[in-house]
Design an enzyme around this catalytic site. Structure first.
Site, PDB file in Angstrom:
ATOM      1  N   ASP A 209       7.570   3.289   6.833  1.00 51.97           N
ATOM      2  CA  ASP A 209       6.137   3.041   7.003  1.00 51.97           C
ATOM      3  C   ASP A 209       5.732   1.617   6.659  1.00 51.97           C
ATOM      4  OD1 ASP A 209       5.138   5.750   7.738  1.00 51.97           O
ATOM      5  OD2 ASP A 209       6.044   6.272   5.819  1.00 51.97           O
TER       6      ASP A 209
ATOM      7  N   ALA B 145      11.686  10.704   1.323  1.00 52.09           N
ATOM      8  CA  ALA B 145      10.845   9.730   2.037  1.00 52.09           C
ATOM      9  C   ALA B 145      10.651  10.103   3.500  1.00 52.09           C
ATOM     10  CB  ALA B 145      11.466   8.335   1.925  1.00 52.09           C
TER      11      ALA B 145
ATOM     12  N   SER C 130      14.697   0.983  -3.871  1.00 51.62           N
ATOM     13  CA  SER C 130      14.057   1.338  -5.145  1.00 51.62           C
ATOM     14  C   SER C 130      13.183   0.217  -5.671  1.00 51.62           C
ATOM     15  CB  SER C 130      15.120   1.612  -6.213  1.00 51.62           C
ATOM     16  OG  SER C 130      15.605   2.914  -6.129  1.00 51.62           O
TER      17      SER C 130
ATOM     18  N   HIS D 119      17.056   1.857 -14.642  1.00 52.28           N
ATOM     19  CA  HIS D 119      16.389   1.868 -13.342  1.00 52.28           C
ATOM     20  C   HIS D 119      14.881   2.137 -13.475  1.00 52.28           C
ATOM     21  CE1 HIS D 119      15.620   3.493  -9.223  1.00 52.28           C
ATOM     22  NE2 HIS D 119      16.584   2.674  -8.863  1.00 52.28           N
TER      23      HIS D 119
ATOM     24  N   ASP E 241       7.084  -6.522 -23.579  1.00 49.06           N
ATOM     25  CA  ASP E 241       6.150  -6.935 -22.520  1.00 49.06           C
ATOM     26  C   ASP E 241       5.072  -5.893 -22.260  1.00 49.06           C
ATOM     27  OD1 ASP E 241       7.675  -9.166 -22.305  1.00 49.06           O
ATOM     28  OD2 ASP E 241       8.433  -8.762 -20.289  1.00 49.06           O
TER      29      ASP E 241
ATOM     30  N   ASN F 106      19.156   3.604   0.792  1.00 47.25           N
ATOM     31  CA  ASN F 106      20.074   2.437   0.803  1.00 47.25           C
ATOM     32  C   ASN F 106      21.323   2.722   1.619  1.00 47.25           C
ATOM     33  OD1 ASN F 106      18.252   1.394  -1.038  1.00 47.25           O
ATOM     34  ND2 ASN F 106      19.537   1.795  -2.819  1.00 47.25           N
TER      35      ASN F 106
END
Lengths: 73, 394
Positions: free
Chosen positions: B312, B279, B337, B168, B145, B263
């Site tokens: 945010d 984060a 994620s 991942h 792809d 998470n």
């Protein structure tokens, strides 16, 4: 020989324009430099815990932080 | 709130709004105060318009005009090389009804639910000219792809090449920058025309250290990436100082870092969790995860008290279909994620559409987000959303 840990040394704003001078200072105060991140103004290296206070006291140093682990979320 | 009554009935016949400014925010007007106070009134008078409804602080006039007089006016401003737009005056009224945007989505034969929800599926923007770095477990560069795409890879994991031995990273890159059209399948990539930088900062076991991640950020800055997407974290409440500096210095260099909130929530057990590092740093945008009903995902972490600890913005993060390495090619997984590269992809579209970078791009993402009737501590500004289509200029 004392055990070494990896630290992230963030260089103060006024010293980031001359990273090589900052690195020389860090090395002379016990940091075994592994990586110099020129865009971020950070240096990664190893040092024994007892030298950390000395490194934190340098004019060119903004912070000294222990390395952490992260994982895919 | 007020809104146009409708696109077809709200125009006032013979009345027009003249806007003395550039048509897009990507090319800000060079009109100064003197031009707006002196030159524009003279132009209006020369074109036969009154100046009683000219507002020099705004650089906007409202005039009565037959169409042929507008042509004369347009010729005059063009002759003066003055940026100006003409739009019909509209009638506004109090907004009485809620909008009719969908409240739930599902994958269909053409697009993932996430592409539909962030309004990227049919966007005219693709992130062309924008460099997106995804710092994760690497990338399967042989994935069919991505044939013909511009992809730069680098590994920061000792003893490992940049190939994705986990999955991942390829999944996150697929969501941020994969294709919108796939033969025999559904499109899943938001910024399908962006230039891809795949930095392997997590080993094939899915974990990494500050040394690897900060080196990856530094590499992305060296390559002048506009957006950095980091679907990684640690469940620690303390802000980690290196990322405060890294986030701020990235913004100063025109780069926005976007990271997964975490998470660690278990909402079914009344545990909303907290935004972890990196984060929770004040100059890094934290992303929460939504399900296809636009509800907060049960695992998605809640705002941590303190500056920078907030969620945010949010993105699709439950049952997200995207690329996967090797023969499997595709996988459907969940996590903050998966929400993060949706936001990074939208950031690339907004960066292309507006020319905004860094702090301005952050503000644009927040302003553009679709507000949701949920707690802001969970979803921040709401669902990230692609730029509006360009309107025809009158």
């Amino acid at each position: 020989m004392a055990s070494q840990r990896t630290f992230i040394v963030t260089i103060s704003e006024t010293y980031t324009s001359d990273m090589s001078a900052a690195v020389t200072q860090l090395e002379s105060h016990g940091l075994q430099v592994q990586q110099v991140l020129g865009m971020l103004g950070q240096v990664i290296g190893q040092a024994p815990d007892e030298r950390v206070k000395e490194l934190k006291g340098l004019d060119c140093v903004q912070s000294v932080d222990s390395e952490q682990q992260y994982k895919a979320l | 709130m007020i809104t146009p009554e409708s696109q077809t009935t709200a125009e006032v016949p013979g009345r027009y709004v003249l806007i003395f400014d550039s048509p897009t925010s990507a090319h800000p007007s060079t009109l100064g105060v003197a031009a707006l106070e002196d030159k524009v009134p003279n132009l209006l008078s020369a074109a036969g318009y009154g100046t009683t409804e000219y507002f020099p602080r705004l650089g906007i006039a409202v005039v009565d005009s037959p169409p042929e007089q507008l042509d004369d006016f347009s010729a005059r401003v063009a002759g003066e090389h003055m940026p100006a737009r003409v739009v019909p005056e509209r009638i506004y009224r109090i907004l009485a009804e809620a909008d009719d945007e969908p409240t739930s989505y599902a994958d269909n034969d053409e697009f993932t639910w996430g592409l539909q929800a962030v309004q990227a599926a049919n966007s005219q923007y693709t992130g062309a000219g924008i460099k997106v770095a995804v710092l994760d477990t690497g990338f399967d560069t042989q994935h069919p792809d991505f044939a013909g795409r511009s992809v730069t890879t680098k590994s920061f994991a000792a003893g490992e090449d940049a190939a994705d031995g986990h999955g991942h990273g390829t999944h996150c890159i697929g969501t941020a920058c994969g294709p919108r059209a796939v033969e025999g399948g559904r499109g899943y990539g938001v910024a399908s025309g962006a230039e891809i930088f795949a930095g392997k900062v997590l080993g094939s076991n899915g974990s990494g250290t500050d040394s690897m991640i900060l080196a990856g950020i530094d590499w992305a800055l060296q390559n002048e990436c506009h957006v950095i997407s980091m679907s990684l974290g640690a469940d620690v409440r303390e802000v980690h100082p290196p990322y405060v500096t890294a986030g701020r210095r990235a913004l100063e260099q025109g780069t926005l870092i976007i990271a997964a909130a975490g998470n660690n929530a278990k909402r079914a057990s009344n545990d909303p969790g907290f935004v972890g590092a990196p984060a929770n740093s004040p100059y890094i945008m934290a992303v929460g995860a939504l399900d296809s009903g636009l509800q907060i995902a049960p695992f998605s972490a809640r705002t941590l008290p303190g500056r920078g600890g907030q969620v945010d913005i949010s993105g699709p993060g439950v049952k997200v279909y995207s690329s996967w390495p090797g023969a499997q090619r595709y996988n459907t997984i969940s996590g903050t994620s998966m929400a993060t590269p949706h936001v990074a992809g939208v950031a690339a579209l907004l960066a292309e559409a507006t020319g905004y970078r860094a702090r301005e791009l952050w503000a644009e993402l927040v302003q553009q987000a679709r507000r949701l009737e949920q707690f802001s501590v969970d979803v921040g500004a709401g669902l990230t959303r692609s730029p509006e289509p360009v309107q025809e200029q009158a």
